[in-house]
Motif scaffolding. Structure first.
Motif, PDB file in Angstrom:
ATOM      1  N   GLU A  15       0.822  -1.205   0.000  1.00  0.00           N
ATOM      2  CA  GLU A  15       0.000   0.000   0.000  1.00  0.00           C
ATOM      3  C   GLU A  15       0.861   1.262   0.000  1.00  0.00           C
ATOM      4  O   GLU A  15       0.439   2.312  -0.475  1.00  0.00           O
ATOM      5  N   ASP A  16       2.114   1.148   0.495  1.00  0.00           N
ATOM      6  CA  ASP A  16       3.005   2.303   0.490  1.00  0.00           C
ATOM      7  C   ASP A  16       3.406   2.709  -0.920  1.00  0.00           C
ATOM      8  O   ASP A  16       3.865   3.836  -1.143  1.00  0.00           O
ATOM      9  N   LYS A  17       3.252   1.777  -1.872  1.00  0.00           N
ATOM     10  CA  LYS A  17       3.637   2.071  -3.252  1.00  0.00           C
ATOM     11  C   LYS A  17       2.522   2.777  -4.016  1.00  0.00           C
ATOM     12  O   LYS A  17       2.694   3.173  -5.157  1.00  0.00           O
ATOM     13  N   THR A  18       1.377   2.899  -3.395  1.00  0.00           N
ATOM     14  CA  THR A  18       0.229   3.479  -4.078  1.00  0.00           C
ATOM     15  C   THR A  18       0.344   5.001  -4.117  1.00  0.00           C
ATOM     16  O   THR A  18       0.433   5.645  -3.081  1.00  0.00           O
ATOM     17  N   GLN A  19       0.295   5.563  -5.318  1.00  0.00           N
ATOM     18  CA  GLN A  19       0.367   7.009  -5.476  1.00  0.00           C
ATOM     19  C   GLN A  19      -1.009   7.618  -5.724  1.00  0.00           C
ATOM     20  O   GLN A  19      -1.206   8.795  -5.509  1.00  0.00           O
ATOM     21  N   CYS A  20      -1.927   6.826  -6.197  1.00  0.00           N
ATOM     22  CA  CYS A  20      -3.275   7.319  -6.488  1.00  0.00           C
ATOM     23  C   CYS A  20      -4.290   6.326  -5.949  1.00  0.00           C
ATOM     24  O   CYS A  20      -4.099   5.121  -6.041  1.00  0.00           O
ATOM     25  N   ALA A  21      -5.367   6.825  -5.405  1.00  0.00           N
ATOM     26  CA  ALA A  21      -6.501   5.996  -4.991  1.00  0.00           C
ATOM     27  C   ALA A  21      -7.727   6.586  -5.656  1.00  0.00           C
ATOM     28  O   ALA A  21      -8.131   7.705  -5.346  1.00  0.00           O
ATOM     29  N   VAL A  22      -8.310   5.857  -6.589  1.00  0.00           N
ATOM     30  CA  VAL A  22      -9.378   6.393  -7.427  1.00  0.00           C
ATOM     31  C   VAL A  22     -10.692   5.691  -7.118  1.00  0.00           C
ATOM     32  O   VAL A  22     -10.737   4.675  -6.433  1.00  0.00           O
ATOM     33  N   THR A  23     -11.772   6.234  -7.647  1.00  0.00           N
ATOM     34  CA  THR A  23     -13.104   5.743  -7.300  1.00  0.00           C
ATOM     35  C   THR A  23     -13.691   4.767  -8.307  1.00  0.00           C
ATOM     36  O   THR A  23     -14.692   4.126  -8.025  1.00  0.00           O
ATOM     37  N   SER A  24     -13.085   4.658  -9.493  1.00  0.00           N
ATOM     38  CA  SER A  24     -13.666   3.780 -10.509  1.00  0.00           C
ATOM     39  C   SER A  24     -12.571   3.187 -11.380  1.00  0.00           C
ATOM     40  O   SER A  24     -11.452   3.726 -11.468  1.00  0.00           O
ATOM     41  N   LEU A  25     -12.900   2.077 -12.037  1.00  0.00           N
ATOM     42  CA  LEU A  25     -11.941   1.458 -12.950  1.00  0.00           C
ATOM     43  C   LEU A  25     -11.669   2.359 -14.145  1.00  0.00           C
ATOM     44  O   LEU A  25     -10.559   2.364 -14.693  1.00  0.00           O
ATOM     45  N   PHE A  26     -12.662   3.124 -14.583  1.00  0.00           N
ATOM     46  CA  PHE A  26     -12.464   4.033 -15.704  1.00  0.00           C
ATOM     47  C   PHE A  26     -11.378   5.062 -15.368  1.00  0.00           C
ATOM     48  O   PHE A  26     -10.467   5.315 -16.166  1.00  0.00           O
ATOM     49  N   THR A  27     -11.466   5.652 -14.176  1.00  0.00           N
ATOM     50  CA  THR A  27     -10.454   6.622 -13.757  1.00  0.00           C
ATOM     51  C   THR A  27      -9.101   5.952 -13.591  1.00  0.00           C
ATOM     52  O   THR A  27      -8.067   6.523 -13.941  1.00  0.00           O
ATOM     53  N   LEU A  28      -9.099   4.740 -13.071  1.00  0.00           N
ATOM     54  CA  LEU A  28      -7.852   4.009 -12.897  1.00  0.00           C
ATOM     55  C   LEU A  28      -7.138   3.830 -14.238  1.00  0.00           C
ATOM     56  O   LEU A  28      -5.927   4.064 -14.353  1.00  0.00           O
ATOM     57  N   VAL A  29      -7.884   3.440 -15.275  1.00  0.00           N
ATOM     58  CA  VAL A  29      -7.292   3.266 -16.602  1.00  0.00           C
ATOM     59  C   VAL A  29      -6.792   4.596 -17.148  1.00  0.00           C
ATOM     60  O   VAL A  29      -5.724   4.672 -17.771  1.00  0.00           O
ATOM     61  N   GLU A  30      -7.535   5.657 -16.904  1.00  0.00           N
ATOM     62  CA  GLU A  30      -7.094   6.980 -17.354  1.00  0.00           C
ATOM     63  C   GLU A  30      -5.768   7.372 -16.707  1.00  0.00           C
ATOM     64  O   GLU A  30      -4.899   7.966 -17.361  1.00  0.00           O
ATOM     65  N   MET A  31      -5.603   7.060 -15.434  1.00  0.00           N
ATOM     66  CA  MET A  31      -4.368   7.400 -14.737  1.00  0.00           C
ATOM     67  C   MET A  31      -3.182   6.622 -15.312  1.00  0.00           C
ATOM     68  O   MET A  31      -2.076   7.169 -15.449  1.00  0.00           O
ATOM     69  N   VAL A  32      -3.392   5.353 -15.644  1.00  0.00           N
ATOM     70  CA  VAL A  32      -2.325   4.568 -16.266  1.00  0.00           C
ATOM     71  C   VAL A  32      -1.989   5.143 -17.637  1.00  0.00           C
ATOM     72  O   VAL A  32      -0.816   5.297 -17.998  1.00  0.00           O
ATOM     73  N   ALA A  33      -3.014   5.483 -18.407  1.00  0.00           N
ATOM     74  CA  ALA A  33      -2.799   6.058 -19.734  1.00  0.00           C
ATOM     75  C   ALA A  33      -2.043   7.382 -19.663  1.00  0.00           C
ATOM     76  O   ALA A  33      -1.298   7.737 -20.583  1.00  0.00           O
ATOM     77  N   ALA A  34      -2.207   8.109 -18.547  1.00  0.00           N
ATOM     78  CA  ALA A  34      -1.522   9.381 -18.371  1.00  0.00           C
ATOM     79  C   ALA A  34      -0.096   9.206 -17.857  1.00  0.00           C
ATOM     80  O   ALA A  34       0.604  10.195 -17.627  1.00  0.00           O
ATOM     81  N   GLY A  35       0.324   7.955 -17.665  1.00  0.00           N
ATOM     82  CA  GLY A  35       1.683   7.691 -17.221  1.00  0.00           C
ATOM     83  C   GLY A  35       1.904   7.850 -15.735  1.00  0.00           C
ATOM     84  O   GLY A  35       3.039   8.008 -15.289  1.00  0.00           O
ATOM     85  N   MET A  36       0.850   7.783 -14.931  1.00  0.00           N
ATOM     86  CA  MET A  36       0.970   8.017 -13.495  1.00  0.00           C
ATOM     87  C   MET A  36       1.296   6.751 -12.716  1.00  0.00           C
ATOM     88  O   MET A  36       1.495   6.802 -11.500  1.00  0.00           O
ATOM     89  N   GLY A  37       1.326   5.600 -13.385  1.00  0.00           N
ATOM     90  CA  GLY A  37       1.651   4.368 -12.697  1.00  0.00           C
ATOM     91  C   GLY A  37       1.084   3.157 -13.410  1.00  0.00           C
ATOM     92  O   GLY A  37       0.561   3.262 -14.531  1.00  0.00           O
ATOM     93  N   LEU A  38       1.206   2.000 -12.768  1.00  0.00           N
ATOM     94  CA  LEU A  38       0.675   0.748 -13.292  1.00  0.00           C
ATOM     95  C   LEU A  38      -0.549   0.343 -12.468  1.00  0.00           C
ATOM     96  O   LEU A  38      -0.771   0.853 -11.372  1.00  0.00           O
ATOM     97  N   ALA A  39      -1.311  -0.607 -12.986  1.00  0.00           N
ATOM     98  CA  ALA A  39      -2.496  -1.052 -12.253  1.00  0.00           C
ATOM     99  C   ALA A  39      -2.767  -2.514 -12.545  1.00  0.00           C
ATOM    100  O   ALA A  39      -2.445  -3.021 -13.623  1.00  0.00           O
TER     101      ALA A  39
END
Length: 312
Positions: free
Chosen positions: A224-248
């Motif tokens: 959990e210490d490696k988590t940089q983002c905590a999002v509310t939906s899978l759609f947002t999660l995919v957007e964050m990966v697409a933006a280069g903010m991390g892996l999922a």
């Protein structure tokens, strides 16, 4: 002999205990606030006890006895609902209202197919859907507000009967330029130093992926210490990966859905842990509609699920 409380009085009491507000509890019971207050006061007078502490101002505070009575009232209402369910099941199987709860990381990918198939095969079933987090749908199930829940295991469902349907593997989602994209399978311990994106607290998928990472080992600190983002939906999660903010880590059910169509991301299977969640059904123990639940279980299986992953 004391008069028996009515089902309506018990509903008033339980709703007030859940919502802790007379106005909201009255709306939930479809009555006026004065009617609800009078009903609870009448119940106290019938039993000659104090269920509410009215010396604390406007706050809704139950006495210790009141808390115990609320617990028994829930059990009583569940038993009454069971009587109705038994009557419906014996009169005409596969008919009537079916109140289904589903979690957000499953609903969008399964419900369209179920809603299309169920009326064709069982036209007398009237489906009502409620999408919410696992804790909330399981609480509604326990309290008789839902008949059946579609959920991901492992989860806290020890008080229910469950039927596993299929295994839903986890997949690693990453930008195409990431070094892991050159691998056919990514070992979970290799993620130890990666920036990971997870769903926010309350989603069982968050806990399942964290548990998988801990189980795999190789982590120098809590995943959990490696988590940089905590999002509310899978759609947002995919957007964050697409933006280069991390892996999922995403379930295969989501990866194979239109959720990923617009992206230019790479997806790889993972290894080194129990890298899947189990999709299944849950219902109250000894439900008289258990035969119906087993009968409709295959309709929850999306066509994209490989036969090797089926648990039916």
């Amino acid at each position: 002999m004391l008069p028996m409380p009515s089902a309506q009085q018990l509903r008033y009491l339980v709703s007030l205990a859940e919502l802790r507000h007379f106005g909201r509890a009255a709306r939930a019971c479809a009555v006026t606030q004065s009617t609800l207050s009078a009903g609870i006061l009448a119940l106290e007078r019938q039993m000659d006890v104090r269920l509410l502490d009215r010396d604390v101002g406007k706050k809704v505070v139950f006495t210790p006895l009141g808390d115990r009575v609320v617990c028994q009232a829930r059990h009583a209402l569940e038993a009454l609902q069971g009587v109705l369910d038994m009557a419906v099941a014996s009169r005409e199987p596969m008919s009537g209202l079916l109140r289904l709860g589903v979690i957000p990381t499953i609903g969008p990918f399964v419900m369209p197919g179920l809603v299309a198939r169920l009326p064709r095969q069982y036209p007398r079933l009237n489906l009502s859907l409620s999408e919410d987090l696992t804790h909330n749908v399981m609480e509604k199930l326990t309290r008789g507000r839902l008949d059946l829940v579609l959920l991901a295991m492992p989860c806290d469902c020890a008080d229910s009967e469950t039927l596993p349907l299929w295994r839903d593997p986890f997949m690693l989602v990453m930008p195409r330029a990431h070094p892991f994209a050159r691998l056919d399978v990514v070992p979970v311990p290799e993620l130890a130093h990666e920036r990971m994106i997870l769903l926010e607290d309350g989603h069982c998928l968050r806990e399942q992926t964290l548990a998988m990472c801990r189980q795999a080992g190789g982590w120098t600190s809590d995943p959990e210490d490696k988590t940089q983002c905590a999002v509310t939906s899978l759609f947002t999660l995919v957007e964050m990966v697409a933006a280069g903010m991390g892996l999922a880590l995403l379930p295969q059910l989501a990866v194979e859905s239109p959720l990923m169509d617009w992206t230019r991301l790479t997806v790889r299977p993972v290894s080194g842990a129990q890298a899947w969640r189990t999709i299944g059904l849950a219902w109250r123990p000894r439900s008289p509609r258990m035969a119906d639940f087993h009968a409709i279980a295959p309709l929850f299986m999306p066509d994209s699920i490989p036969q090797a992953n089926s648990l039916l």
